[in-house]
Design a protein around this motif. Sequence first.
Motif, PDB file in Angstrom:
ATOM      1  N   LEU A   1       0.831  -1.210   0.000  1.00  0.00           N
ATOM      2  CA  LEU A   1       0.000   0.000   0.000  1.00  0.00           C
ATOM      3  C   LEU A   1       0.860   1.252   0.000  1.00  0.00           C
ATOM      4  O   LEU A   1       0.523   2.259  -0.630  1.00  0.00           O
ATOM      5  CB  LEU A   1      -0.920  -0.004   1.225  1.00  0.00           C
ATOM      6  N   LEU A   2       1.973   1.190   0.714  1.00  0.00           N
ATOM      7  CA  LEU A   2       2.912   2.320   0.720  1.00  0.00           C
ATOM      8  C   LEU A   2       3.375   2.617  -0.707  1.00  0.00           C
ATOM      9  O   LEU A   2       3.356   3.775  -1.159  1.00  0.00           O
ATOM     10  CB  LEU A   2       4.109   1.986   1.622  1.00  0.00           C
TER      11      LEU A   2
ATOM     12  N   GLY B   1      -1.208  11.674  -0.779  1.00  0.00           N
ATOM     13  CA  GLY B   1      -0.497  10.435  -1.040  1.00  0.00           C
ATOM     14  C   GLY B   1       0.781  10.318  -0.235  1.00  0.00           C
ATOM     15  O   GLY B   1       1.109   9.229   0.275  1.00  0.00           O
ATOM     16  N   PHE B   2       1.504  11.411  -0.084  1.00  0.00           N
ATOM     17  CA  PHE B   2       2.721  11.382   0.733  1.00  0.00           C
ATOM     18  C   PHE B   2       2.380  11.154   2.209  1.00  0.00           C
ATOM     19  O   PHE B   2       3.119  10.466   2.922  1.00  0.00           O
ATOM     20  CB  PHE B   2       3.508  12.680   0.573  1.00  0.00           C
ATOM     21  N   LEU B   3       1.268  11.713   2.648  1.00  0.00           N
ATOM     22  CA  LEU B   3       0.818  11.418   4.011  1.00  0.00           C
ATOM     23  C   LEU B   3       0.439   9.948   4.139  1.00  0.00           C
ATOM     24  O   LEU B   3       0.650   9.328   5.191  1.00  0.00           O
ATOM     25  CB  LEU B   3      -0.371  12.314   4.373  1.00  0.00           C
ATOM     26  N   GLY B   4      -0.105   9.371   3.055  1.00  0.00           N
ATOM     27  CA  GLY B   4      -0.404   7.946   3.046  1.00  0.00           C
ATOM     28  C   GLY B   4       0.856   7.103   3.168  1.00  0.00           C
ATOM     29  O   GLY B   4       0.877   6.087   3.870  1.00  0.00           O
TER      30      GLY B   4
ATOM     31  N   MET C   1       1.901   7.218   6.779  1.00  0.00           N
ATOM     32  CA  MET C   1       1.047   6.379   7.619  1.00  0.00           C
ATOM     33  C   MET C   1       1.361   4.901   7.429  1.00  0.00           C
ATOM     34  O   MET C   1       1.473   4.145   8.400  1.00  0.00           O
ATOM     35  CB  MET C   1      -0.428   6.648   7.293  1.00  0.00           C
ATOM     36  N   MET C   2       1.516   4.461   6.160  1.00  0.00           N
ATOM     37  CA  MET C   2       1.781   3.045   5.892  1.00  0.00           C
ATOM     38  C   MET C   2       3.126   2.613   6.466  1.00  0.00           C
ATOM     39  O   MET C   2       3.258   1.517   7.005  1.00  0.00           O
ATOM     40  CB  MET C   2       1.744   2.773   4.383  1.00  0.00           C
TER      41      MET C   2
ATOM     42  N   PHE D   1      11.271   4.352  -2.734  1.00  0.00           N
ATOM     43  CA  PHE D   1      11.020   3.113  -3.468  1.00  0.00           C
ATOM     44  C   PHE D   1      12.113   2.079  -3.208  1.00  0.00           C
ATOM     45  O   PHE D   1      11.840   0.920  -2.860  1.00  0.00           O
ATOM     46  CB  PHE D   1      10.900   3.410  -4.965  1.00  0.00           C
ATOM     47  N   ALA D   2      13.352   2.494  -3.396  1.00  0.00           N
ATOM     48  CA  ALA D   2      14.464   1.548  -3.237  1.00  0.00           C
ATOM     49  C   ALA D   2      14.574   1.052  -1.801  1.00  0.00           C
ATOM     50  O   ALA D   2      14.868  -0.125  -1.559  1.00  0.00           O
ATOM     51  CB  ALA D   2      15.765   2.213  -3.668  1.00  0.00           C
TER      52      ALA D   2
END
Length: 248
Positions: free
Chosen positions: A74-75, A230-233, A236-237, A174-175
């Motif tokens: 999800l992240l 999305g960055f806050l998501g 959170m993840m 990502f990496a």
Amino acid sequence: VFIGLGTFLMPLFVGALLRSIGLEMILSATAILACLPALLFLTLPFPRIKQAGGISFSQMVSILRNPYLLLLGLLLFFQSGNEITTSGWMTTFLVANVGATPAQASLYLSGFWGTFIMGRLATSWLLKFVHPSRLVQVSAVFSALAILVFATVPGKYESLVLACVLGFSIAPVFATVMGEATSRFPSHSGTVLAALLGMALVGGILAPWLTGVLVEEVGIAKAFALPFLGFLGVLMMQTLARRQSRRE
């Protein structure tokens, strides 16, 4: 790093050569260059597989249902959408809201990808001092702040600086997350990476489209609220994944 190098050079060529040779020639040359690696791929043998006997369906389901892996998936769903939306809509925003020419906007986008490369190179050094999950959290916070200010301060010089800050801030996520996942499941890294990339690509498909819908309704500046959320998501993840890791 090499993904960043390609995305750095393409807008740079557009910005520098748009007037002299035109966009059609630039895109045609890029397409020809993209075919050249096929010759190299034809000569490369596949490496030995880790699981010579394969992996059973029940094993695969068990891995894919792991809460920690699902949180990381999800992240990356959010992060992929953030990266593609931000880079894809950046030039449109710069032309429409900042007053940049298409060539200038392309050069600004190269600044974004140039600092992205620098951020990827710096990640391995930063991980010597910062825990991977903490680095992802810090990256998400700085990225959210950068995109917020980028969308609300429409000045040419400010936009260039913020685009570069955003590129550097996005880079480690990502990496680092891929590294976290494969270190947790080293014997099934191929399955894990495929699952994570699949979830990431769904986000990369949906987020730019949703941004386009928002652009038509509220304008591009307000549409950047989507990658901000999305960055806050991502934050959170990663926080939830860190807690889940401690439980396991």
